[in-house]
Design a protein around this motif. Structure first.
Motif, short mmCIF file in Angstrom:
data_model
loop_
_atom_site.label_atom_id
_atom_site.label_comp_id
_atom_site.label_asym_id
_atom_site.label_seq_id
_atom_site.Cartn_x
_atom_site.Cartn_y
_atom_site.Cartn_z
N GLY A 94 0.80 -1.22 0.00
CA GLY A 94 0.00 0.00 0.00
C GLY A 94 0.83 1.26 0.00
N ARG A 95 1.92 1.27 0.78
CA ARG A 95 2.77 2.45 0.86
C ARG A 95 3.50 2.72 -0.46
NH1 ARG A 95 1.78 4.92 5.15
NH2 ARG A 95 2.74 3.54 6.67
N VAL A 96 3.57 1.71 -1.31
CA VAL A 96 4.32 1.85 -2.56
C VAL A 96 3.61 2.79 -3.52
CG1 VAL A 96 5.16 0.59 -4.59
CG2 VAL A 96 5.39 -0.41 -2.31
N PHE A 97 2.26 2.73 -3.57
CA PHE A 97 1.57 3.54 -4.59
C PHE A 97 0.25 4.14 -4.10
CE2 PHE A 97 1.03 -1.05 -5.61
CZ PHE A 97 -0.28 -1.20 -5.17
N ASN A 98 0.06 4.26 -2.79
CA ASN A 98 -1.21 4.80 -2.30
C ASN A 98 -1.46 6.23 -2.74
OD1 ASN A 98 0.98 5.21 -0.18
ND2 ASN A 98 -0.57 6.60 0.60
N ASP A 99 -0.39 7.02 -2.95
CA ASP A 99 -0.58 8.40 -3.39
C ASP A 99 -1.21 8.46 -4.78
OD1 ASP A 99 1.89 7.25 -4.27
OD2 ASP A 99 2.58 9.22 -4.91
N LEU A 100 -0.94 7.45 -5.60
CA LEU A 100 -1.52 7.41 -6.93
C LEU A 100 -3.01 7.07 -6.88
CD1 LEU A 100 1.32 5.43 -8.77
CD2 LEU A 100 1.05 7.91 -8.57
N LEU A 101 -3.42 6.38 -5.81
CA LEU A 101 -4.82 5.97 -5.66
C LEU A 101 -5.66 7.00 -4.91
CD1 LEU A 101 -4.20 2.27 -4.56
CD2 LEU A 101 -4.73 3.07 -6.85
N GLY A 102 -5.00 8.02 -4.39
CA GLY A 102 -5.73 8.99 -3.58
C GLY A 102 -6.03 8.49 -2.19
N VAL A 103 -5.23 7.54 -1.70
CA VAL A 103 -5.41 6.99 -0.35
C VAL A 103 -4.33 7.59 0.55
CG1 VAL A 103 -5.36 4.90 1.07
CG2 VAL A 103 -6.40 4.86 -1.21
N SER A 104 -4.71 8.05 1.72
CA SER A 104 -3.76 8.69 2.62
C SER A 104 -2.79 7.68 3.23
CB SER A 104 -4.50 9.43 3.74
OG SER A 104 -5.11 8.49 4.63
N ASP A 105 -1.62 8.18 3.62
CA ASP A 105 -0.66 7.32 4.32
C ASP A 105 -1.21 6.87 5.66
OD1 ASP A 105 1.86 6.95 2.77
OD2 ASP A 105 1.84 9.13 2.73
N GLU A 106 -2.06 7.69 6.28
CA GLU A 106 -2.67 7.31 7.55
C GLU A 106 -3.57 6.09 7.37
OE1 GLU A 106 -1.10 11.26 7.77
OE2 GLU A 106 -2.55 10.40 6.34
N ASN A 107 -4.31 6.05 6.27
CA ASN A 107 -5.17 4.89 6.02
C ASN A 107 -4.35 3.64 5.72
OD1 ASN A 107 -7.54 6.22 6.47
ND2 ASN A 107 -8.26 6.19 4.37
N VAL A 108 -3.21 3.82 5.03
CA VAL A 108 -2.33 2.68 4.76
C VAL A 108 -1.80 2.12 6.07
CG1 VAL A 108 -0.14 1.97 3.74
CG2 VAL A 108 -1.69 3.45 2.45
N THR A 109 -1.37 3.00 6.97
CA THR A 109 -0.85 2.57 8.27
C THR A 109 -1.93 1.84 9.06
OG1 THR A 109 0.73 4.40 8.35
CG2 THR A 109 0.16 3.35 10.44
N ALA A 110 -3.14 2.40 9.09
CA ALA A 110 -4.24 1.77 9.84
C ALA A 110 -4.58 0.41 9.26
CB ALA A 110 -5.46 2.69 9.82
N TYR A 111 -4.57 0.29 7.94
CA TYR A 111 -4.88 -0.98 7.29
C TYR A 111 -3.84 -2.04 7.67
CZ TYR A 111 -5.94 -4.28 3.46
OH TYR A 111 -6.25 -5.39 2.73
N ALA A 112 -2.54 -1.67 7.59
CA ALA A 112 -1.47 -2.63 7.90
C ALA A 112 -1.52 -3.06 9.36
CB ALA A 112 -0.12 -2.01 7.56
#
Length: 313
Positions: free
Chosen positions: A114-132
Motif C-alpha cells: 500500500g505504501r508503494v503507490f497509495n498516493d496514486l490511488l488517492g489513499v492517505s498514508d494514515e489509512n495505509v498505516t491503519a490498514y497494515a
C-alpha cells in the motif's frame, strides 16, 4: 540437511507445487492447461527441491493486501474486514497443508504494498498505516502462525513516506518509456495494463469525482503505468531481499513464469481481490463481490463490534 532421500524429495516437491497450483489464478489464453499446469510446476521445482535438500521451510512472498479501495461502491471502509480474513485463513491453511506433505512446512510473507503507490490511488498514508496495523492484529487474532507481514516501512525505517517511495523508485523502477514499449508489444504486459487501468477507473470514479468520464479515463491510463512502475520496483526489491522464496501474485500470470498467480477467494472475476470488494455469504459459502453489486442483489450488512464486516444473501 533433509532426512528425505533424493527420490522422496522429487516426489514431495511435486506434491507441494501441485497443492499451490490447485489454486492458480490464470491469465486468459495464457498457455496453462489441465487442473494443475505441468509447465508451471516444472518451473518452480528447483526452488522447492533446494529448500527440501537443506531441510528448511519453503518460503513464499506475496505482494498483496495494500489498502482498501477508496471507492465506497466497492468496499465497506478503509480497514480490513471479512474479505481479508477469509483470504488470510486460506493462505495459512495452504501452508498447513504443505506442512502435512513436508514437515518443515511453509510460510508466506505478505509484502503489503500500500505504501508503494497509495498516493496514486488517492489513499492517505494514515489509512495505509491503519490498514497494515489492523491486518497484523487480524493475523494474530485468527492464529495464522504461518503468515508474516512486511512493508516498505521495514525497508526504509525512519524515512518519510514520500521519501520512501522516491528512494524505491530511484533504485529499482524501470522507466515509463520501457513500460510503454512492453505494453505496445502486447501479451501479458498489455493484459496487466488493461486490468490495472480498469481498477484505477473504478477506484477513482467515486462520489467525490466531478469531472468527465473521458478525462478520468485518460488520467487512469497514465496512472496505470505509474502503478506498474512502482509495483515492478517493489517486486525487484523483494527479489533481492527474499532470493530463495517463491513469488506468488494476486494477478493472473502467464504460463511458466517466475510468479504463480493465486486466487484468494471465490469470485467470478479473476482480477477481483479482497481489498476491492466485500465478502458475501450465501448458503454457508462466501464469495467476493463489489459492495454495490451485493446491495443490488439484496444482501444485508452484518455488523461485528459496531462495524460492518460482510454481507449475507
Amino acid at each position: 540437511m533433509s532426512d528425505l532421500a533424493a527420490p522422496d524429495i522429487e516426489l514431495v516437491s511435486i506434491e507441494v507445487i501441485r497443492e499451490v497450483l490447485a489454486h492458480q489464478r490464470r491469465m486468459r489464453d495464457g498457455g496453462c492447461t489441465g487442473r494443475v499446469c505441468l509447465r508451471c510446476a516444472r518451473h518452480h521445482l528447483d526452488t522447492v527441491r533446494s529448500a527440501m535438500e537443506s531441510g528448511r521451510r519453503i518460503d513464499f512472498v506475496l505482494p498483496a493486501f495494500p489498502t482498501k479501495s477508496p471507492n465506497p461502491a466497492k468496499v465497506l471502509g478503509p480497514l480490513p474486514d471479512l474479505a481479508e480474513e477469509l483470504a488470510l485463513r486460506f493462505l495459512n491453511e495452504l501452508c498447513e497443508r504443505i506442512g502435512e506433505i513436508y514437515p518443515p512446512g511453509a510460510a508466506i510473507t505478505i509484502c503489503s504494498d500500500g505504501r508503494v503507490f497509495n498516493d496514486l490511488l488517492g489513499v492517505s498514508d494514515e489509512n495505509v498505516t491503519a490498514y497494515a496495523r489492523e491486518l497484523d492484529r487480524m493475523i494474530t487474532r485468527i492464529g495464522a502462525g504461518h503468515l508474516e507481514q512486511f512493508t516498505l516501512d521495514d525497508v526504509y525505517s525512519g524515512a518519510g513516506h514520500e521519501e520512501m517511495r522516491t528512494m524505491l523508485s530511484t533504485a529499482y523502477a524501470p522507466t515509463l518509456d520501457e513500460l510503454r514499449a512492453e505494453v505496445r508489444a502486447g501479451g501479458a504486459p498489455l493484459a496487466m495494463y488493461r486490468g490495472i487501468t480498469r481498477f484505477m477507473l473504478e477506484d477513482l470514479s467515486g462520489p467525490d469525482y466531478t469531472g468527465t468520464r473521458s478525462a478520468l479515463q485518460r488520467r487512469c491510463r497514465d496512472l496505470a503505468y505509474r502503478v506498474i512502475q512502482r509495483s515492478r520496483a517493489w517486486g525487484d526489491l523483494l527479489g533481492r531481499l527474499f532470493p530463495s522464496a517463491i513469488r506468488l501474485s494476486i494477478h493472473p500470470q502467464p504460463c511458466s513464469t517466475e510468479k504463480i498467480g493465486i486466487l484468494l477467494g471465490d469470485t467470478p472475476d479473476a482480477w477481483l481481490t479482497p481489498w476491492h470488494s466485500v465478502a458475501v455469504e450465501q448458503d454457508g459459502r462466501h464469495t467476493l463481490m463489489k459492495r454495490a453489486e451485493a446491495e443490488r442483489a439484496g444482501a444485508r450488512a452484518v455488523f461485528v463490534g459496531g462495524r460492518a464486516t460482510h454481507y449475507v444473501l
